[in-house]
Scaffold this active site. Sequence first.
Site, short mmCIF file in Angstrom:
data_model
loop_
_atom_site.label_atom_id
_atom_site.label_comp_id
_atom_site.label_asym_id
_atom_site.label_seq_id
_atom_site.Cartn_x
_atom_site.Cartn_y
_atom_site.Cartn_z
N TYR A 162 -11.46 12.09 0.02
CA TYR A 162 -11.50 12.93 1.31
C TYR A 162 -10.42 13.96 1.53
CZ TYR A 162 -10.60 13.21 6.34
OH TYR A 162 -10.26 13.43 7.66
N ALA A 163 -9.25 13.55 0.89
CA ALA A 163 -7.98 14.74 0.97
C ALA A 163 -8.41 15.73 0.00
CB ALA A 163 -6.81 13.94 0.36
N ARG A 234 3.53 5.50 9.57
CA ARG A 234 2.79 6.59 10.24
C ARG A 234 3.56 6.99 11.41
NH1 ARG A 234 0.49 6.18 5.92
NH2 ARG A 234 -1.72 5.63 5.43
N1 UDP Z 1 -3.77 -1.11 7.36
C1 UDP Z 1 -3.38 -2.49 7.73
N2 UDP Z 1 -4.32 -3.44 8.19
C2 UDP Z 1 -5.61 -3.04 8.51
C3 UDP Z 1 -6.05 -1.91 8.49
C4 UDP Z 1 -5.41 -0.99 7.92
O1 UDP Z 1 -2.29 -2.88 7.07
O2 UDP Z 1 -6.04 -4.12 9.19
C5 UDP Z 1 -3.01 -0.20 6.82
C6 UDP Z 1 -3.68 0.70 5.80
O3 UDP Z 1 -3.47 0.22 4.53
C7 UDP Z 1 -2.69 1.86 6.09
C8 UDP Z 1 -2.34 1.88 7.26
O4 UDP Z 1 -2.73 0.66 7.90
O5 UDP Z 1 -1.16 1.93 5.26
C9 UDP Z 1 -3.24 2.76 8.29
O6 UDP Z 1 -4.67 2.96 7.86
P1 UDP Z 1 -5.76 3.50 8.84
O7 UDP Z 1 -6.94 2.60 8.35
O8 UDP Z 1 -5.35 3.47 10.39
O9 UDP Z 1 -5.63 5.02 8.39
P2 UDP Z 1 -4.65 5.99 7.70
O10 UDP Z 1 -3.56 6.16 8.71
O11 UDP Z 1 -4.52 5.77 6.20
O12 UDP Z 1 -5.62 7.36 7.78
#
Ligand code: UDP
Length: 350
Positions: A162-163, A234
């Site tokens: 994707y990236a 994040r």
């Molecule tokens: N993640 C988590 N539990 C969940 C879903 C996601 O710990 O139930 C983690 C995922 O591995 C990542 C972060 O949460 O480190 C953010 O994931 P998201 O799917 O929101 O999208 P991203 O920020 O990576 O685009």
Amino acid sequence: MKILNLGAGGFIGTHLTERLLNEGHSVIGVDTHTDKIQESLDHERLTFVNRDIRQCDFDLEDMMRDVDLVIDLIAYANPGMYVKMPLEVFRLNFDENMRIVEACVKKRKRLVQFSSCEVYGKTPVASLEGRLPDPENPEYATFSEDMTDLIMGPVCKHRWIYACAKQLLERVLHAYGLKKELNYTIIRPFNFFGPKIDYLPSETDGIPRVFSYFMEALLTGTQMKLVNGGTHRRCYTYIDDAVECIYRIVENPGNVCDQQIFNIGSPKNEVTIRQLAETMREIYAEKFKKPNVPLPEIVKVTGEEFYGKGYEDSDRRIPDISKARTLLGWEPKFGLRELLERTIAYYAKG
Ligand code: UDP
């Protein structure tokens, strides 16, 4: 203005369309989904086209015939999908987006292209695996649009498709800009949150983002799962802050956004995913908890268990927003707690 908004029915598209209509613009909205945008469908200045741009008789050039601006939000943007269906992710996020770019070149339309903070990939701290003396230094994770090298993981970790697709698309836009054949602005969103962000996991056969998993756990009392321990970080950004910045880019005062890339994000709202889970649980307990549903337990799972093979993660990403501040006078206003309260409220009240 008359604006063609491709992807108007998604999370960002719905909020943006509402703002564009409120500001007096006319919008042609295109999307395969209508449920999020229901409240605007009857608006007299919205023409909604409920179609998939991949259909072979979908005529993009005709659709943009008399518009002043094209906004391209069409994307698969959930990490679970990058792992589960990498080719579909590439085809939509590169091939189909290229068709939009080329129609804009041909019709000489200004394009606001949504990209992603995923293009920044991983920090030097992650790629050098502990060899930097001060790994906590936020400078390693603060990404600026025109300066930062973009570090991605190996090909076998197909999350990065994707990236890569988004990055290649950005490079194509830049190349068209060099030839003066396209006027564009690229937006790199940093984790927007808000009402309608995603469906809950039980409502979809797709794979939503972390908010929805945690929200469903709160509503049902099931486990909140921290992928790889929830140590990654994040910066969450409230959708109203994001739309304010996007709207300024749409207005493009003094053409300051021409051929520019903008980060949109809230650098002060950085959290680990563990802190996100804990804060969401705390807010839910304080304000929304139903007496008969227990608060969820927070547990750890591996990336492979949760997403399958091919998952890797951005370890940390903080937006440098000095460009948006300087050129657009934009500053995000919502702190983490407030944006979480507002987003949780939308789902808790059903
Ligand atoms: N993640 C988590 N539990 C969940 C879903 C996601 O710990 O139930 C983690 C995922 O591995 C990542 C972060 O949460 O480190 C953010 O994931 P998201 O799917 O929101 O999208 P991203 O920020 O990576 O685009």
